[in-house]
Design a protein around this motif. Structure first.
Motif, PDB file in Angstrom:
ATOM      1  N   MET A 255       0.826  -1.207   0.000  1.00 26.41           N
ATOM      2  CA  MET A 255       0.000   0.000   0.000  1.00 26.41           C
ATOM      3  C   MET A 255       0.864   1.262   0.000  1.00 26.41           C
ATOM      4  SD  MET A 255      -3.144  -1.172   0.162  1.00 26.41           S
ATOM      5  CE  MET A 255      -4.215  -0.009   0.949  1.00 26.41           C
ATOM      6  N   ALA A 256       2.177   1.097  -0.146  1.00 27.28           N
ATOM      7  CA  ALA A 256       3.105   2.224  -0.076  1.00 27.28           C
ATOM      8  C   ALA A 256       3.646   2.573  -1.456  1.00 27.28           C
ATOM      9  CB  ALA A 256       4.272   1.871   0.848  1.00 27.28           C
ATOM     10  N   ARG A 257       4.269   3.737  -1.516  1.00 24.08           N
ATOM     11  CA  ARG A 257       5.034   4.149  -2.686  1.00 24.08           C
ATOM     12  C   ARG A 257       6.486   4.217  -2.247  1.00 24.08           C
ATOM     13  NH1 ARG A 257       2.553   9.135  -5.831  1.00 24.08           N
ATOM     14  NH2 ARG A 257       4.749   9.116  -6.334  1.00 24.08           N
ATOM     15  N   ALA A 258       7.396   3.891  -3.157  1.00 25.53           N
ATOM     16  CA  ALA A 258       8.815   3.914  -2.804  1.00 25.53           C
ATOM     17  C   ALA A 258       9.662   4.078  -4.048  1.00 25.53           C
ATOM     18  CB  ALA A 258       9.200   2.631  -2.077  1.00 25.53           C
ATOM     19  N   THR A 259      10.836   4.664  -3.862  1.00 27.05           N
ATOM     20  CA  THR A 259      11.787   4.783  -4.960  1.00 27.05           C
ATOM     21  C   THR A 259      12.497   3.449  -5.147  1.00 27.05           C
ATOM     22  OG1 THR A 259      13.579   5.484  -3.518  1.00 27.05           O
ATOM     23  CG2 THR A 259      12.203   7.232  -4.467  1.00 27.05           C
ATOM     24  N   THR A 260      13.046   3.261  -6.312  1.00 29.67           N
ATOM     25  CA  THR A 260      13.825   2.055  -6.571  1.00 29.67           C
ATOM     26  C   THR A 260      14.998   1.973  -5.605  1.00 29.67           C
ATOM     27  OG1 THR A 260      13.215   2.106  -8.893  1.00 29.67           O
ATOM     28  CG2 THR A 260      15.148   0.815  -8.322  1.00 29.67           C
ATOM     29  N   GLU A 261      15.614   3.102  -5.325  1.00 26.36           N
ATOM     30  CA  GLU A 261      16.749   3.153  -4.401  1.00 26.36           C
ATOM     31  C   GLU A 261      16.347   2.630  -3.019  1.00 26.36           C
ATOM     32  OE1 GLU A 261      19.701   6.521  -2.409  1.00 26.36           O
ATOM     33  OE2 GLU A 261      18.098   7.146  -3.753  1.00 26.36           O
ATOM     34  N   THR A 262      15.163   2.991  -2.566  1.00 23.75           N
ATOM     35  CA  THR A 262      14.688   2.565  -1.248  1.00 23.75           C
ATOM     36  C   THR A 262      14.413   1.066  -1.232  1.00 23.75           C
ATOM     37  OG1 THR A 262      13.692   4.743  -0.941  1.00 23.75           O
ATOM     38  CG2 THR A 262      12.961   2.991   0.531  1.00 23.75           C
ATOM     39  N   ILE A 263      13.758   0.564  -2.262  1.00 24.30           N
ATOM     40  CA  ILE A 263      13.460  -0.875  -2.336  1.00 24.30           C
ATOM     41  C   ILE A 263      14.756  -1.680  -2.419  1.00 24.30           C
ATOM     42  CG2 ILE A 263      12.332  -2.688  -3.692  1.00 24.30           C
ATOM     43  CD1 ILE A 263      10.424  -0.884  -2.127  1.00 24.30           C
ATOM     44  N   THR A 264      15.709  -1.197  -3.206  1.00 25.33           N
ATOM     45  CA  THR A 264      17.004  -1.873  -3.328  1.00 25.33           C
ATOM     46  C   THR A 264      17.702  -1.915  -1.971  1.00 25.33           C
ATOM     47  OG1 THR A 264      17.206  -1.185  -5.631  1.00 25.33           O
ATOM     48  CG2 THR A 264      19.240  -1.837  -4.507  1.00 25.33           C
ATOM     49  N   ALA A 265      17.679  -0.808  -1.239  1.00 29.19           N
ATOM     50  CA  ALA A 265      18.302  -0.764   0.091  1.00 29.19           C
ATOM     51  C   ALA A 265      17.640  -1.753   1.041  1.00 29.19           C
ATOM     52  CB  ALA A 265      18.233   0.652   0.659  1.00 29.19           C
ATOM     53  N   LEU A 266      16.328  -1.856   0.972  1.00 29.45           N
ATOM     54  CA  LEU A 266      15.591  -2.763   1.851  1.00 29.45           C
ATOM     55  C   LEU A 266      15.928  -4.228   1.552  1.00 29.45           C
ATOM     56  CD1 LEU A 266      13.501  -2.846   4.116  1.00 29.45           C
ATOM     57  CD2 LEU A 266      11.733  -2.874   2.373  1.00 29.45           C
ATOM     58  N   HIS A 267      16.190  -4.543   0.280  1.00 30.49           N
ATOM     59  CA  HIS A 267      16.501  -5.919  -0.125  1.00 30.49           C
ATOM     60  C   HIS A 267      17.985  -6.252  -0.043  1.00 30.49           C
ATOM     61  CE1 HIS A 267      12.621  -7.458  -1.550  1.00 30.49           C
ATOM     62  NE2 HIS A 267      12.347  -6.204  -1.838  1.00 30.49           N
TER      63      HIS A 267
END
Length: 132
Positions: free
Chosen positions: A50-62
């Protein structure tokens, strides 16, 4: 963020809404670590659907280092099982990149979600009004 803990204390789901950025992702990490402390050895789900995120943020999380830290592997007697549910591809719209991130049993395969309108009522124009 909303944290749901099931009644038998076997699983916590951290539901993120709004926009997740490199500047505020630390708050998610803090909440995830607290959930891990409350439920050692249990499942923790980071639900970003249900969120929006930048690719940079998703990459950091993974990032494997981050996943290891969040799950408690190597630092906890009872590391948790961590699952990440990525934002829907259409909701990532902050930087227009839509990589295919996979973790655990969940994967986004490029499927699209329908746009939902707030109302299906047709708008009336001034000329459509009935005379008084």
């Amino acid at each position: 963020m909303v944290v749901h803990i099931d009644s038998n204390m076997a699983r916590a789901c951290i539901e993120v809404r709004g926009t997740l950025t490199p500047a505020n992702i630390r708050a998610l990490y803090v909440v995830a670590k607290r959930a891990r402390t409350l439920l050692p050895g249990k499942e923790i789900v980071l639900d970003l659907t249900m969120a929006r995120a930048t690719t940079e943020t998703i990459t950091a999380l993974h990032d494997p280092v981050q996943i290891t830290e969040l799950s408690g592997e190597g630092t906890s007697d009872k590391p948790c099982r961590l699952s990440i549910l990525d934002p829907r591809p259409g909701a990532r719209g902050l930087d227009h990149k839509h990589p295919d991130h996979r973790h655990g049993d969940h994967a986004h395969d490029g499927h699209k979600h329908a746009d939902h309108k707030l109302t299906d009522k047709p708008r009336r124009k001034a000329r459509d009004k009935e005379p008084a």
